[in-house]
Design an enzyme around this catalytic site. Structure first.
Site, PDB file in Angstrom:
ATOM      1  N   GLU A   1      12.672   7.038  -4.489  1.00 34.17           N
ATOM      2  CA  GLU A   1      11.381   7.210  -3.810  1.00 34.17           C
ATOM      3  C   GLU A   1      11.411   6.362  -2.554  1.00 34.17           C
ATOM      4  OE1 GLU A   1       7.653   6.691  -6.138  1.00 34.17           O
ATOM      5  OE2 GLU A   1       6.831   5.903  -4.265  1.00 34.17           O
TER       6      GLU A   1
ATOM      7  N   ASP B   1      10.879   2.294  -3.436  1.00 32.09           N
ATOM      8  CA  ASP B   1       9.752   2.545  -2.540  1.00 32.09           C
ATOM      9  C   ASP B   1       9.943   1.786  -1.221  1.00 32.09           C
ATOM     10  OD1 ASP B   1       7.475   3.738  -1.656  1.00 32.09           O
ATOM     11  OD2 ASP B   1       6.128   2.819  -3.101  1.00 32.09           O
TER      12      ASP B   1
END
Lengths: 356, 356, 356, 356
Positions: free
Chosen positions: B29, B318
């Site tokens: 991600e 992330d």
């Protein structure tokens, strides 16, 4: 603990269960309704708001009966080993009365009836109560809170989330400035506020559109109440009133899973944009108590215990929506120190509610 | 594993750390932006929507640089022991383009640019990509998804939650009937959809009023995305398309804490009011994969691992919102079987993304 | 999973249990005795060695009956949802026969009888077997192991800890050099060895003096077997035979709690004083499979799962010393992904024992 | 907690660590040696008993220096945020002196030297001490225990497992009847006994033959000490002296993993064959306190916390065998309520040792 009898686990000789019933248990998030008004809907009723077409009708019938049947409740308490139940008006309750004056008057009447039905007479030693107040008029709420504690002997106040004022969609959260007199009084009285879940209003729940029942499931309840709790933390309320005690049900409404991540993220935020001085975990550790009401998940229990410590976690049921006996058995078979179990089962409640 | 060098833990002799860097890690991600459009805001920009006055400006400057700096990203990957990063357009991305035709065209351009920048040239062996699509036109999304997979060699599609169509407040969730052609294509292509969080629209977030930054914190992101995921489950989508694969970040957006309780509650609901045939846990077990993106909480990790099993959990970061190295070190020191760590660190990603 | 019926949890409407019986379960540490010799004592019997005056006589009578009653076993398996049981000769078994020649001959006879009673006839589809061997003569053990696997169709070999040779106190552990031919054959056959606990000899257990029953409780069994397992690791056995598969019962005999600490401590040891090349955790991850036999503790299960991963943990019972149904219900209500439960309940056993 | 400074976690802006150093920590299992005798070997020395050829020589040199270097210890305490260390004579200590009269005399001298070196002068506010006693003469041990507490101001007694009397292999465990006067005195004084591990004697450790270093690793220590603890429980000692307080190090020496299973198994035993009246868990809950000394495993910590509750678990190090700073950092980053951390870090020690 010596002398206790363990029930058999199988029909083979000596295979006894490794749990025993603990009859000292105290349950804190236990709903009642009263004759004063239909507390399971808003006043006036909003179309779609309290209709629960997705709930099994046999379940609903049984729950409604149990909401007001004291004898049946005591019998169920006995079977599950529950010494004491703290009752409170079920959701949406006073918070769903749009007219403030009616809300104020109704709260008073409900408290009187609750007192009469549960705190006097035959079963007075089996019940205590959380009072209800009309946050639509915070000053009146402060007055009624004081009456509940000092005159009626109630052990705290329970509020079902936001209050609707004037209409369904005009809502007030408890961190808003006009609520200050209520909080100041609560801190002065030194009693806890139980912040009970509430289903979001129809207007608020776009994300649930098409699946409104999700808002009325534990999911919607938990999100609404957890967010409300975070509002309280970031508002600075607990800086102004550091001795406030807030009780959350349902293993902290999911916050034990997320609190560390929120604090971790807030590293990158500007402190001056907050109204609060401490980290979430610090308010959690100082101002919050948690019950297990509605939860029978070992994982969620484990997380919550680790997050709030064994002095602030309290077993509860959410009767009659949940079942005394099922929830009690679940708790009794969880592995932990018996010292911890006693605290969670009844000692913490005795202390925070000043039951001794 | 023999021969690995453990870093020293203290300056005393033989006190080596009990972790070693695992350079095979894969991160899923991981956000980028492109020159095609400013993907960090809606198009047209909505006042208040993308302004984040509460975020530290040094942090923002650093993040913005890293969103498009490939060299710096590869260097950070090397330092953290990351073999491969799957990049994707950052939030709100295509989903925040109100005009469907513009969305369709932009998605195509972004995918082409992503392919050129990350999947060809010097670092082609260090990157893969999730494509973006315009769900404002689901049929076009299906076409673009097919192009992404078959022509550009992308490993799946990533969608940032709901799509805005026409204006800021008209939103579409992925379970709505018009999205069917997209899902059918995804099942046919047998590639996963990464359902990435999105901040609620200004109009949706009454519960955050006065504290809008909460909606832009992990809390608001998690609630929005978890609710979106439950919508997918109860809509019957996974009964119609049982082979769909959905990836959720952030340790499942809080669902591991709540899933058991939702299923437990749904005992009392009428099955005919649902469009789905199975329990939440069953869809969870069959149709969902989870990443740890954004999480460095041992408790949340533990819960998530127990909830989804070691074959469906994947470490992620992330980046650049989070840090490759900090998150990598956290993962490497977590206690677990090394077999489990290898699966979560890279093997599961290799399998579900067909990287071999 | 659709269509399963959940049993009621209470007598209230819709309060169903959240578990269902899984009839595919496989149990691996399941004791039998045979008519060939009294396998519950050493040969010749040692005073005090097999006398268990502290065990309830009703329990003993029931256990002895069940050790050889096939019909009662199948009935109990049906009630508990157990598809298949892998039987093995109960402790101390062949390992307690002091005379090597007798041990060799008896092992052969016991295997033949086990094959006839459990692997042929009416219930052949409900049973598999671990063979027994006489480690008092390792070469003969290798020959018998081969016969068990290739001729009798057994799925592995089970050994009850150390072997007594000549007298009660002369014991041999499985890492001793003379055992090599047996291990080489086992690796060649590619079948697992189940290392079953054994009570320490009277002469070995000074630390239990005055409380010999502790040695015959799970505590003494676990310590003896865990230590035996660590011997195997540090001896270099798994460097010489990297494909060996060892199965331990009882959630790994306590090793999941201690393994990290041992590895952590061994930082300070001189590598040249070991005969092994890897860390304990690495052998654990590569050469060991674990069963839950005898355990119904959620905490121990959780630790073990984290320590060995979900591909190497297998549910088991230890019938008739433990109870099929009690242990089965415990396992079915543990919270985890159903994918994980299927692996632990039966899939891992099918794979490691090549049951398909 | 406001105002604390979090150290940076990465070199990126605002990426601060989520731990802070807690300078109030107290450590309880912290070894010293004295000039009075070489406390790291038995007296007379037994061949093989104290030779540790498998331990890294640099490590040994460093440890030996730190065992008696007060300045270096205080410096290391400062760096790790340790306010107070409770010192005690290292293993085998007095317990390894074969001649009772010498043992009695040496204990007295060691206590006097310990008092002088650590409890007076420059660093008196940084140290407390556990006294040593000669259990080879239990009545003399009672006398010396009283002198330690009342005259020297020590906070308890520490015993290194069994005592050797007369020769290496004649050992006495603390549950033996002749130890009664010592226990009675300890209960009267209301101070804890720290039961520290001891390596088994050469004669006792047949199971370790060929791998004697295993007996000197955490594995052998833990087994010996855990078994000793179970002896105390089943002997009825805690029925005769219900107020005794025993402290175990190393996360309870593995007992948290096994206690539930032992109690579960003892269902099938005859109560009359025991000398104790309660279940293991009940003594555990009432008479035992646990430290984390020597442990930096999150899983073991989690198990132990669940098993003994947060009021009886105390962080410790086992310096200089372990490292103050490494162990302190490990503890500070463990996820838990800060209330729990304060208890484990220092509050429980203050209470049980009466430090305030």
């Amino acid at each position: 603990m010596s002398g206790e009898i363990f029930p058999p686990a199988t029909n083979r000789p000596t295979f006894s269960a490794n749990r025993w019933k603990q009859p000292q248990k105290i349950a804190l998030e236990e709903a009642i309704t009263t004759s004063v008004f239909n507390s399971t809907t808003t006043l006036p009723p909003v179309r779609g708001g309290a209709e629960l077409p997705y709930v099994n009708t046999d379940y609903v019938t049984d729950v409604k009966n149990r909401l007001s049947n004291v004898e049946l409740r005591v019998q169920a308490m006995d079977e599950a080993g529950i010494a004491l139940t703290v009752v409170s008006l079920t959701m949406p309750g006073i918070e769903g009365i749009f007219d403030p004056a009616t809300a104020v008057e109704t709260a008073r009447k409900v408290n009187d009836e609750t007192h009469k039905l549960y705190c006097t007479g035959k079963y007075a030693d089996r019940f205590r109560a959380f009072g209800c107040v009309a946050m639509q008029d915070p000053k009146a709420a402060a007055v009624e809170a004081e009456r509940c504690i000092k005159e009626l002997g109630f052990v705290g106040i329970l509020i079902n989330g936001y209050s609707q004022i004037g209409d369904s969609e005009t809502v007030q959260y408890l961190d808003e400035p006009q609520c200050e007199p209520f909080w100041a009084k609560l801190e002065e009285l030194d009693v806890p506020l139980y912040l009970h879940p509430r289903i979001p209003t129809l207007g608020q729940m776009r994300v649930y559109r098409g699946y409104e029942f999700l808002a009325g499931s534990p999911w919607g309840f938990g999100v609404e109440t957890a967010t409300h709790s975070i509002r309280l933390m970031v508002s600075g309320l607990f800086d102004r009133h550091p001795k406030l005690k807030v009780i959350l049900g349902h293993c902290g409404e999911g916050l034990p899973f997320s609190l560390a991540r929120i604090d971790h993220r807030m590293r990158h935020f500007q402190p001056q944009h907050y109204q609060c001085k401490l980290r979430m975990q610090q308010y959690w550790d100082r101002n919050f108590w948690i019950t297990t009401a509605g939860v029978t998940s070992d994982q969620s229990f484990t997380d919550t215990l680790r997050s709030c410590g064994e002095d602030r976690l309290m077993w509860s049921v959410d009767y009659p929506y949940e079942d005394y006996d099922e929830t009690g058995k679940w708790f009794e078979q969880l592995e932990m120190s018996e010292n911890t179990r006693s605290k969670i089962g009844w000692e913490n409640a005795r202390r925070v509610l000043r039951l001794d």
